[in-house]
Design a protein around this motif. Structure first.
Motif, PDB file in Angstrom:
ATOM      1  N   LYS A 123       0.832  -1.205   0.000  1.00 20.87           N
ATOM      2  CA  LYS A 123       0.000   0.000   0.000  1.00 20.87           C
ATOM      3  C   LYS A 123       0.869   1.259   0.000  1.00 20.87           C
ATOM      4  O   LYS A 123       0.597   2.209  -0.756  1.00 20.87           O
ATOM      5  N   LEU A 124       1.914   1.266   0.806  1.00 19.16           N
ATOM      6  CA  LEU A 124       2.827   2.409   0.830  1.00 19.16           C
ATOM      7  C   LEU A 124       3.483   2.606  -0.540  1.00 19.16           C
ATOM      8  O   LEU A 124       3.568   3.725  -1.049  1.00 19.16           O
ATOM      9  N   PHE A 125       3.922   1.515  -1.151  1.00 18.74           N
ATOM     10  CA  PHE A 125       4.553   1.576  -2.473  1.00 18.74           C
ATOM     11  C   PHE A 125       3.578   2.130  -3.517  1.00 18.74           C
ATOM     12  O   PHE A 125       3.951   2.966  -4.343  1.00 18.74           O
ATOM     13  N   ILE A 180       3.094   5.973  -2.846  1.00 23.43           N
ATOM     14  CA  ILE A 180       4.263   6.775  -3.239  1.00 23.43           C
ATOM     15  C   ILE A 180       4.452   6.733  -4.757  1.00 23.43           C
ATOM     16  O   ILE A 180       4.724   7.760  -5.382  1.00 23.43           O
ATOM     17  N   GLY A 181       4.310   5.545  -5.334  1.00 22.79           N
ATOM     18  CA  GLY A 181       4.501   5.412  -6.783  1.00 22.79           C
ATOM     19  C   GLY A 181       3.507   6.224  -7.584  1.00 22.79           C
ATOM     20  O   GLY A 181       3.886   6.952  -8.519  1.00 22.79           O
ATOM     21  N   LEU A 182       2.235   6.121  -7.231  1.00 17.74           N
ATOM     22  CA  LEU A 182       1.209   6.890  -7.952  1.00 17.74           C
ATOM     23  C   LEU A 182       1.364   8.387  -7.691  1.00 17.74           C
ATOM     24  O   LEU A 182       1.300   9.199  -8.622  1.00 17.74           O
ATOM     25  N   GLY A 233      -1.386  13.851  -6.159  1.00 15.68           N
ATOM     26  CA  GLY A 233      -0.018  13.430  -5.862  1.00 15.68           C
ATOM     27  C   GLY A 233       0.365  13.688  -4.417  1.00 15.68           C
ATOM     28  O   GLY A 233       0.862  12.798  -3.725  1.00 15.68           O
ATOM     29  N   VAL A 234       0.116  14.891  -3.957  1.00 16.88           N
ATOM     30  CA  VAL A 234       0.458  15.243  -2.574  1.00 16.88           C
ATOM     31  C   VAL A 234      -0.378  14.428  -1.595  1.00 16.88           C
ATOM     32  O   VAL A 234       0.146  13.863  -0.620  1.00 16.88           O
TER      33      VAL A 234
END
Length: 142
Positions: free
Chosen positions: A7-9, A12-14, A73-74
């Motif tokens: 989920k973190l990946f 951050i990726g998106l 994004g933010v």
């Protein structure tokens, strides 16, 4: 890999993907690695993938999409309203992919993995649990 890190990946990726695209169209990436490199080229591409829109709508659409990409994004990176923002991100990316596919052909959408990114955003929207998310601090439920 455990679901928390996945989920973190995804977040951050998106999120970084959105912010990188904005940085590109604003000229912050070097010319030799950028897709658009400047606002004018981005608007020209927006015109190409939205041939059904009147010309007077192209610049406002570019501005709206850019604002949404900054916001999404933010918010994805900090984990604010993650489920909701991820779902909206999935729809935004899907609209982008369909615009590419319908205007220039399906190959571009596949080459840029637009549908995979959209699917990733929709998958993120369904993931429960909080890890390094502002939602956990604010006690906001998905």
């Amino acid at each position: 890999m455990n679901k928390t890190l996945v989920k973190l990946f995804l977040r951050i990726g998106l999120g970084a993907g959105f912010l990188s695209a904005v940085a590109d169209r604003l000229g912050y990436w070097p010319a030799n690695i950028s897709a658009w490199g400047n606002w004018e080229s981005f608007i020209s591409y927006t015109r190409i993938i939205n041939p059904w829109l009147p010309s007077s709508f192209i610049e406002p659409v570019g501005l709206i999409v850019t604002a949404l990409e900054i916001l999404f994004g933010v918010f994805l990176i900090i984990g604010f309203r993650t489920g909701f923002i991820a779902k909206l991100s999935g729809y935004l990316i899907l609209i982008f992919g369909l615009s590419i596919a319908l205007s220039t052909g399906i190959k571009g959408a596949f080459d840029y993995s637009v549908f995979a990114a959209s699917g990733a955003a929709f998958a993120l929207s369904k993931m429960k649990g909080k890890f390094l998310e502002i939602d956990a601090i604010l006690k906001i439920n998905p």
